[in-house]
Design a protein around this motif. Sequence first.
Motif, PDB file in Angstrom:
ATOM      1  N   PHE A 108       0.801  -1.216   0.000  1.00 10.21           N
ATOM      2  CA  PHE A 108       0.000   0.000   0.000  1.00 10.21           C
ATOM      3  C   PHE A 108       0.843   1.278   0.000  1.00 10.21           C
ATOM      4  CE2 PHE A 108      -2.644  -3.227   2.202  1.00 10.21           C
ATOM      5  CZ  PHE A 108      -3.651  -3.315   1.263  1.00 10.21           C
ATOM      6  N   GLY A 109       2.136   1.207   0.136  1.00  9.35           N
ATOM      7  CA  GLY A 109       2.978   2.390   0.109  1.00  9.35           C
ATOM      8  C   GLY A 109       3.080   3.072   1.460  1.00  9.35           C
ATOM      9  N   ASN A 110       3.684   4.255   1.440  1.00 13.81           N
ATOM     10  CA  ASN A 110       3.907   5.025   2.657  1.00 13.81           C
ATOM     11  C   ASN A 110       3.304   6.412   2.521  1.00 13.81           C
ATOM     12  OD1 ASN A 110       5.686   3.070   4.037  1.00 13.81           O
ATOM     13  ND2 ASN A 110       7.035   3.479   2.305  1.00 13.81           N
ATOM     14  N   LYS A 111       3.119   7.059   3.656  1.00 16.79           N
ATOM     15  CA  LYS A 111       2.671   8.445   3.648  1.00 16.79           C
ATOM     16  C   LYS A 111       3.897   9.341   3.535  1.00 16.79           C
ATOM     17  CE  LYS A 111      -1.724   7.997   6.072  1.00 16.79           C
ATOM     18  NZ  LYS A 111      -2.641   8.647   7.023  1.00 16.79           N
ATOM     19  N   LYS A 112       3.912  10.176   2.515  1.00 18.76           N
ATOM     20  CA  LYS A 112       5.052  11.038   2.256  1.00 18.76           C
ATOM     21  C   LYS A 112       4.608  12.497   2.200  1.00 18.76           C
ATOM     22  CE  LYS A 112       5.786   8.914  -1.608  1.00 18.76           C
ATOM     23  NZ  LYS A 112       6.328   8.471  -2.903  1.00 18.76           N
ATOM     24  N   LEU A 113       5.544  13.387   2.452  1.00 23.84           N
ATOM     25  CA  LEU A 113       5.271  14.809   2.265  1.00 23.84           C
ATOM     26  C   LEU A 113       5.058  15.062   0.782  1.00 23.84           C
ATOM     27  CD1 LEU A 113       7.953  16.259   4.700  1.00 23.84           C
ATOM     28  CD2 LEU A 113       5.481  16.201   5.061  1.00 23.84           C
ATOM     29  N   PRO A 114       4.227  16.036   0.428  1.00 22.47           N
ATOM     30  CA  PRO A 114       3.869  16.216  -0.986  1.00 22.47           C
ATOM     31  C   PRO A 114       5.040  16.607  -1.872  1.00 22.47           C
ATOM     32  CG  PRO A 114       3.032  18.024   0.352  1.00 22.47           C
ATOM     33  CD  PRO A 114       3.539  16.997   1.310  1.00 22.47           C
ATOM     34  N   ASN A 115       5.035  16.043  -3.076  1.00 19.12           N
ATOM     35  CA  ASN A 115       5.998  16.431  -4.100  1.00 19.12           C
ATOM     36  C   ASN A 115       5.543  17.683  -4.835  1.00 19.12           C
ATOM     37  OD1 ASN A 115       5.452  13.216  -4.266  1.00 19.12           O
ATOM     38  ND2 ASN A 115       7.644  13.630  -4.187  1.00 19.12           N
ATOM     39  N   ALA A 116       4.225  17.887  -4.880  1.00 23.92           N
ATOM     40  CA  ALA A 116       3.647  19.026  -5.600  1.00 23.92           C
ATOM     41  C   ALA A 116       2.448  19.558  -4.819  1.00 23.92           C
ATOM     42  CB  ALA A 116       3.223  18.614  -7.008  1.00 23.92           C
ATOM     43  N   ILE A 117       2.270  20.882  -4.866  1.00 23.47           N
ATOM     44  CA  ILE A 117       1.167  21.518  -4.133  1.00 23.47           C
ATOM     45  C   ILE A 117       0.472  22.519  -5.056  1.00 23.47           C
ATOM     46  CG2 ILE A 117       0.505  22.884  -2.123  1.00 23.47           C
ATOM     47  CD1 ILE A 117       3.040  21.982  -0.733  1.00 23.47           C
ATOM     48  N   ILE A 118      -0.844  22.448  -5.103  1.00 23.79           N
ATOM     49  CA  ILE A 118      -1.635  23.480  -5.784  1.00 23.79           C
ATOM     50  C   ILE A 118      -1.839  24.597  -4.764  1.00 23.79           C
ATOM     51  CG2 ILE A 118      -3.802  24.008  -6.954  1.00 23.79           C
ATOM     52  CD1 ILE A 118      -4.012  21.036  -7.680  1.00 23.79           C
ATOM     53  N   VAL A 119      -1.142  25.701  -4.947  1.00 21.14           N
ATOM     54  CA  VAL A 119      -1.104  26.759  -3.930  1.00 21.14           C
ATOM     55  C   VAL A 119      -2.111  27.877  -4.174  1.00 21.14           C
ATOM     56  CG1 VAL A 119       1.311  26.302  -3.354  1.00 21.14           C
ATOM     57  CG2 VAL A 119       0.757  27.983  -5.139  1.00 21.14           C
ATOM     58  N   GLY A 120      -2.781  27.887  -5.297  1.00 18.45           N
ATOM     59  CA  GLY A 120      -3.735  28.961  -5.538  1.00 18.45           C
ATOM     60  C   GLY A 120      -4.299  28.866  -6.955  1.00 18.45           C
ATOM     61  N   VAL A 121      -5.240  29.791  -7.233  1.00 19.08           N
ATOM     62  CA  VAL A 121      -5.807  30.764  -6.305  1.00 19.08           C
ATOM     63  C   VAL A 121      -7.253  30.410  -6.046  1.00 19.08           C
ATOM     64  CG1 VAL A 121      -4.291  32.623  -7.036  1.00 19.08           C
ATOM     65  CG2 VAL A 121      -6.506  32.352  -8.151  1.00 19.08           C
ATOM     66  N   LYS A 122      -7.795  30.964  -4.980  1.00 18.83           N
ATOM     67  CA  LYS A 122      -9.195  30.737  -4.657  1.00 18.83           C
ATOM     68  C   LYS A 122     -10.089  31.175  -5.806  1.00 18.83           C
ATOM     69  CE  LYS A 122     -12.710  32.135  -1.271  1.00 18.83           C
ATOM     70  NZ  LYS A 122     -13.010  33.062  -0.148  1.00 18.83           N
ATOM     71  N   LYS A 123     -11.072  30.343  -6.120  1.00 25.81           N
ATOM     72  CA  LYS A 123     -12.043  30.572  -7.200  1.00 25.81           C
ATOM     73  C   LYS A 123     -11.369  30.674  -8.565  1.00 25.81           C
ATOM     74  CE  LYS A 123     -15.524  30.379  -6.368  1.00 25.81           C
ATOM     75  NZ  LYS A 123     -16.276  29.105  -6.111  1.00 25.81           N
ATOM     76  N   GLY A 124     -10.207  30.035  -8.673  1.00 26.90           N
ATOM     77  CA  GLY A 124      -9.528  30.032  -9.970  1.00 26.90           C
ATOM     78  C   GLY A 124      -9.756  28.749 -10.745  1.00 26.90           C
ATOM     79  N   VAL A 271      -1.697  27.565 -14.484  1.00 26.30           N
ATOM     80  CA  VAL A 271      -2.815  27.008 -15.248  1.00 26.30           C
ATOM     81  C   VAL A 271      -3.795  28.124 -15.526  1.00 26.30           C
ATOM     82  CG1 VAL A 271      -4.734  25.370 -15.226  1.00 26.30           C
ATOM     83  CG2 VAL A 271      -2.529  24.734 -14.199  1.00 26.30           C
ATOM     84  N   SER A 272      -4.240  28.227 -16.754  1.00 26.93           N
ATOM     85  CA  SER A 272      -5.251  29.227 -17.116  1.00 26.93           C
ATOM     86  C   SER A 272      -6.635  28.726 -16.732  1.00 26.93           C
ATOM     87  CB  SER A 272      -5.204  29.510 -18.619  1.00 26.93           C
ATOM     88  OG  SER A 272      -6.338  30.256 -19.015  1.00 26.93           O
ATOM     89  N   GLY A 273      -7.289  29.452 -15.832  1.00 31.09           N
ATOM     90  CA  GLY A 273      -8.634  29.074 -15.424  1.00 31.09           C
ATOM     91  C   GLY A 273      -9.629  29.126 -16.563  1.00 31.09           C
ATOM     92  N   GLU A 274      -9.408  30.034 -17.519  1.00 32.84           N
ATOM     93  CA  GLU A 274     -10.304  30.132 -18.676  1.00 32.84           C
ATOM     94  C   GLU A 274     -10.123  28.930 -19.614  1.00 32.84           C
ATOM     95  OE1 GLU A 274     -10.176  33.899 -16.725  1.00 32.84           O
ATOM     96  OE2 GLU A 274      -8.493  32.759 -17.575  1.00 32.84           O
ATOM     97  N   ARG A 275      -8.879  28.590 -19.918  1.00 29.20           N
ATOM     98  CA  ARG A 275      -8.635  27.461 -20.822  1.00 29.20           C
ATOM     99  C   ARG A 275      -8.977  26.132 -20.153  1.00 29.20           C
ATOM    100  NH1 ARG A 275      -3.787  30.127 -22.401  1.00 29.20           N
ATOM    101  NH2 ARG A 275      -2.564  28.614 -21.178  1.00 29.20           N
ATOM    102  N   LEU A 276      -8.967  26.095 -18.831  1.00 29.06           N
ATOM    103  CA  LEU A 276      -9.372  24.886 -18.123  1.00 29.06           C
ATOM    104  C   LEU A 276     -10.827  24.546 -18.436  1.00 29.06           C
ATOM    105  CD1 LEU A 276      -8.349  22.781 -16.049  1.00 29.06           C
ATOM    106  CD2 LEU A 276      -9.270  24.256 -14.250  1.00 29.06           C
ATOM    107  N   ILE A 277     -11.617  25.565 -18.758  1.00 25.25           N
ATOM    108  CA  ILE A 277     -13.025  25.354 -19.113  1.00 25.25           C
ATOM    109  C   ILE A 277     -13.166  24.991 -20.584  1.00 25.25           C
ATOM    110  CG2 ILE A 277     -15.294  26.468 -19.301  1.00 25.25           C
ATOM    111  CD1 ILE A 277     -14.553  28.126 -16.845  1.00 25.25           C
ATOM    112  N   THR A 278     -12.462  25.704 -21.449  1.00 28.14           N
ATOM    113  CA  THR A 278     -12.614  25.484 -22.891  1.00 28.14           C
ATOM    114  C   THR A 278     -11.769  24.327 -23.419  1.00 28.14           C
ATOM    115  OG1 THR A 278     -10.866  27.106 -23.367  1.00 28.14           O
ATOM    116  CG2 THR A 278     -13.131  27.930 -23.245  1.00 28.14           C
ATOM    117  N   ASP A 279     -10.651  24.039 -22.770  1.00 25.96           N
ATOM    118  CA  ASP A 279      -9.759  22.982 -23.234  1.00 25.96           C
ATOM    119  C   ASP A 279      -9.107  22.274 -22.039  1.00 25.96           C
ATOM    120  OD1 ASP A 279      -8.146  21.310 -24.766  1.00 25.96           O
ATOM    121  OD2 ASP A 279      -6.607  22.853 -25.109  1.00 25.96           O
ATOM    122  N   PRO A 280      -9.908  21.538 -21.279  1.00 26.17           N
ATOM    123  CA  PRO A 280      -9.345  20.897 -20.074  1.00 26.17           C
ATOM    124  C   PRO A 280      -8.230  19.905 -20.394  1.00 26.17           C
ATOM    125  CG  PRO A 280     -11.531  20.032 -20.568  1.00 26.17           C
ATOM    126  CD  PRO A 280     -11.335  21.211 -21.457  1.00 26.17           C
TER     127      PRO A 280
END
Length: 366
Positions: A108-124, A271-280
């Motif tokens: 099952f693996g181990n619990k590790k500190l994150p390699n990557a973090i989505i840091v922002g932004v709110k409502k983006g 990441v472009s929040g607009e393109r995430l809608i039109t081209d996810p």
Amino acid sequence: MACVLLFNRLLPFSQRLTRTSLCLLSLLLSYLCYCALFPADTIMQTSGDPTPSCQRVLDHGAKRRIQKSLSCVLQPSNADASRLKSDQRPSMNLHTDTPSPPMSNLKFGNKKLPNAIIVGVKKGGTRAVLEFIRIHPDVRAAGTETHFFDRNYDRGLDWYRGLMPRTLESQITMEKTPSYFVTKETPHRISAMSRETKLIVVVRDPVTRAISDYTQTLSKTPDLPSFQDLAFRNQSLGIVDTTWNAIRIGLYVLHLENWLRYFPLAQIHFVSGERLITDPAGELARVQDFLGLKRIVTDKHFYFNRTKGFPCLKKPESSGSPRCLGKSKGRTHVQIDRDAIEQLRDFYRPYNDKFYEMVGHDFKWE
């Protein structure tokens, strides 16, 4: 023969003895006879070569009994004894200092500190990015926002690690907390954890983002003042209130300057929040490249939900329905006065231009 003669001598006296005395006398005579037949040096082997002692027994006339004796039959030779001693030595373990991992960890693996973090932004669009990238088999992510680096830092890294999912060695651990991007202390704290951490920032037209932020807050606080009252100190003069959090978040360039003190720009993906809608699929392809993953999440995973006005994940084989984000995602924004929107665009324009220049990409927020 001596035993028989001794017994005959003592027989006349036996009638005068009690039954108990007769028993003791019999035992004594048996012991004396046994000692005469089997000398001590044949029973208890000496420390030397066992063969002579066995031979002495044979010479003493007890051939049949000694041939069945374990001390002779099972006593190994010198060569056999050396081999037995070497076989009994503990085997050399070249990894005695490294304990074997538990079988559960191998599975099952181990619990590790994150390699990557989505840091922002709110409502983006951070929740969408997290849900979409989690389709990838090499990504595991914490389900809820941990707020470790802005609210729970005093709990320590062990507490933070405990919130992470178990991952295999080949998998990436992720989490997302959008408020990190605008918290002054966060870049330094993440850098102290690991300077190799990859950062993802989902950005969106700051005016649209502010309206979305206000719409969400209004749904929870119906008696909230109007958007214009919160966004402007003096709307007739076009003076924007940058202390209002919904406005302050959209000053991306100011927040990014703080992050660049601790991380190189190449370690931050936007990441472009607009393109995430039109081209996810296109946006997720770039995210996978940034994370060093094979492009597995593609356009075959998405369809556009016209009711929500937002892309959803197609029905997985193990599920009976498609996966869309929650009801709070893709909600209809409140109507804002057109003049107020134009005033805010004028306010953000110089900040946006500087942000485009800093990241090397024009998001075209006009």
